[in-house]
Scaffold this motif. Structure first.
Motif, mmCIF file in Angstrom:
data_model
loop_
_atom_site.group_PDB
_atom_site.id
_atom_site.type_symbol
_atom_site.label_atom_id
_atom_site.label_comp_id
_atom_site.label_asym_id
_atom_site.label_seq_id
_atom_site.Cartn_x
_atom_site.Cartn_y
_atom_site.Cartn_z
ATOM 1 N N ALA A 92 3.061 24.628 -0.172
ATOM 2 C CA ALA A 92 1.786 24.472 0.522
ATOM 3 C C ALA A 92 1.027 23.318 -0.116
ATOM 4 N N HIS A 93 -0.105 22.972 0.502
ATOM 5 C CA HIS A 93 -0.975 21.932 -0.050
ATOM 6 C C HIS A 93 -1.479 22.355 -1.433
ATOM 7 N N PRO A 94 -1.678 21.401 -2.354
ATOM 8 C CA PRO A 94 -2.134 21.765 -3.703
ATOM 9 C C PRO A 94 -3.466 22.512 -3.734
ATOM 10 N N THR A 95 -4.297 22.332 -2.701
ATOM 11 C CA THR A 95 -5.600 22.997 -2.703
ATOM 12 C C THR A 95 -5.621 24.254 -1.838
ATOM 13 N N CYS A 96 -4.459 24.786 -1.486
ATOM 14 C CA CYS A 96 -4.437 25.930 -0.581
ATOM 15 C C CYS A 96 -5.133 27.132 -1.206
ATOM 16 N N HIS A 97 -5.627 28.012 -0.372
ATOM 17 C CA HIS A 97 -6.387 29.173 -0.824
ATOM 18 C C HIS A 97 -5.562 30.058 -1.739
ATOM 19 N N LEU A 98 -4.279 30.210 -1.459
ATOM 20 C CA LEU A 98 -3.401 31.056 -2.261
ATOM 21 C C LEU A 98 -3.373 30.638 -3.720
ATOM 22 N N VAL A 99 -3.535 29.350 -3.969
ATOM 23 C CA VAL A 99 -3.447 28.821 -5.334
ATOM 24 C C VAL A 99 -4.816 28.689 -5.977
ATOM 25 N N ASN A 100 -5.831 28.346 -5.184
ATOM 26 C CA ASN A 100 -7.138 28.014 -5.748
ATOM 27 C C ASN A 100 -8.113 29.176 -5.844
ATOM 28 N N TRP A 101 -7.921 30.229 -5.047
ATOM 29 C CA TRP A 101 -8.955 31.259 -4.936
ATOM 30 C C TRP A 101 -8.455 32.680 -5.137
#
Length: 365
Positions: A92-101
């Protein structure tokens, strides 16, 4: 991210979570006015069952499952695909919700690995998907991409990316937390957009104003397996009629007005960019969501904002994003029913004065 404590006396707000419409009394009153008196709390025809059927029909999917949060919905989708494929990695994109939140819930709860696609300032491309060095079970798209200003790939580019992912054997999942907003940026229906993905999650608690709730959609076998995971994780839908009821209200009252919110966002961005004190990202929003960059540091911006809130009764943000550059910061705007009557000129004047005061504070420090 910096939290800006709201002062007393706010009468109007662009902050997504501060609407008078979100207060429990207001939400419950709308439910009482809208729901049939004889609607059952559980089972066939209850708010949960009714919502699931309506969202599935709206998005052209075989089945839908109401869950308490998007975090649970997306982790379930990834887990199902990983178990079926035997591949524990998603991309996924580096800023995706799964990773950032989500405090790395995908790893701690499901033992999954993450592969970033592209960089954290731009949309990823089909080339980024092809360049992933390991097999992946799922490629995740977020439409629009929140952390980079609500950008959307154009429709043909999205189609190329989906083909690339499927050619590599990956399942395709849409983080559609803002799918209702994303639809205004395409010449496509919400069902057209959802239809090109294997699974889709949509939020009920962002622009749709429900207090909580998410819907996960896919084919019947996928949703049947998702319902098992909902039980395992404590998110089964039985008895969640308040979430279903709030979602039904949103489908009736809010979803049909998304293009109105998009048009207001365009006027708001134009007014902000005309000040030369702030700029929007993107310059011309594709959806009702965009970000605003300020040429001052977050601490002085927060202090000036508090002063102006107290003087005007208008709240423009409650969180500030820091940037790599020390004297810049940013915040997000999501036009909703509650903010659709806030005049763009008022916001532009507010930000012009905010930047002026913040610079004076910095000069005096």
């Amino acid at each position: 991210m910096i939290w800006v404590e709201p002062p007393d006396g706010i009468r109007r707000s662009l902050y997504l979570g501060s609407s008078e419409r979100r207060k429990p009394h207001a939400v419950l009153r709308r439910m009482l006015d809208a729901l049939p008196e004889d609607m059952p709390p559980m089972g066939a025809g209850d708010p949960v069952d009714t919502l699931q059927q309506r969202v599935a029909a709206l998005l052209g999917k075989e089945a839908a499952l109401l869950l308490p949060t998007g975090k649970m919905a997306q982790q379930i989708a990834l887990r199902i695909n990983a178990d079926r494929s035997g591949i524990r990695t998603f991309a996924a994109h580096p800023t995706c919700h799964l990773v950032n939140w989500e405090l790395d819930g995908y790893a701690h709860v499901h033992n999954l690995d993450f592969q970033p696609l592209g960089n954290d300032r731009e949309l990823f491309t089909a080339a980024h998907i092809r360049a992933v060095p390991v097999p992946v079970s799922t490629v995740v798209w977020e439409l629009p991409q929140r952390e980079i200003g609500g950008l959307l790939p154009d429709w043909d580019t999205l189609a190329e990316q989906l083909r690339t992912a499927r050619d590599l054997g990956a399942r395709t999942h849409l983080d559609g937390a803002r799918l209702w907003e994303a639809q205004t940026g395409y010449d496509q229906s919400a069902a057209d957009i959802a239809g090109v993905f294997d699974s889709v999650y949509v939020s009920l608690y962002k622009t749709l104003e429900a207090p909580r709730g998410a819907v996960l959609l896919g084919d019947r076998s996928f949703v049947t397996e998702a319902s098992r995971w909902a039980v395992r994780l404590g998110g089964e839908s039985a008895g969640n009629w308040p979430l279903g009821a709030a979602g039904l209200l949103a489908l009736d009252d809010i979803v049909p007005r998304m293009s109105t919110y998009r048009d207001h966002a365009l006027r708001m961005a134009e007014a902000i960019n005309a000040t030369e004190s702030a700029r929007t990202v993107p310059d011309v929003p594709r959806t009702p969501y965009f970000q605003v960059e300020l040429p001052v540091g977050p601490e002085s911006a927060a202090s000036a904002h508090t002063e102006l809130c107290e003087e005007t009764g208008l709240e423009v943000f409650r969180t500030l994003r820091t940037r790599d550059e020390p004297d810049t910061c940013a915040f997000e705007i999501s036009i909703t029913e509650a903010s659709s009557d806030i005049a763009p000129a008022d916001v532009a004047a507010f930000l012009t004065e905010l930047v002026q005061r913040a610079r004076q504070m910095d000069a005096a420090a």
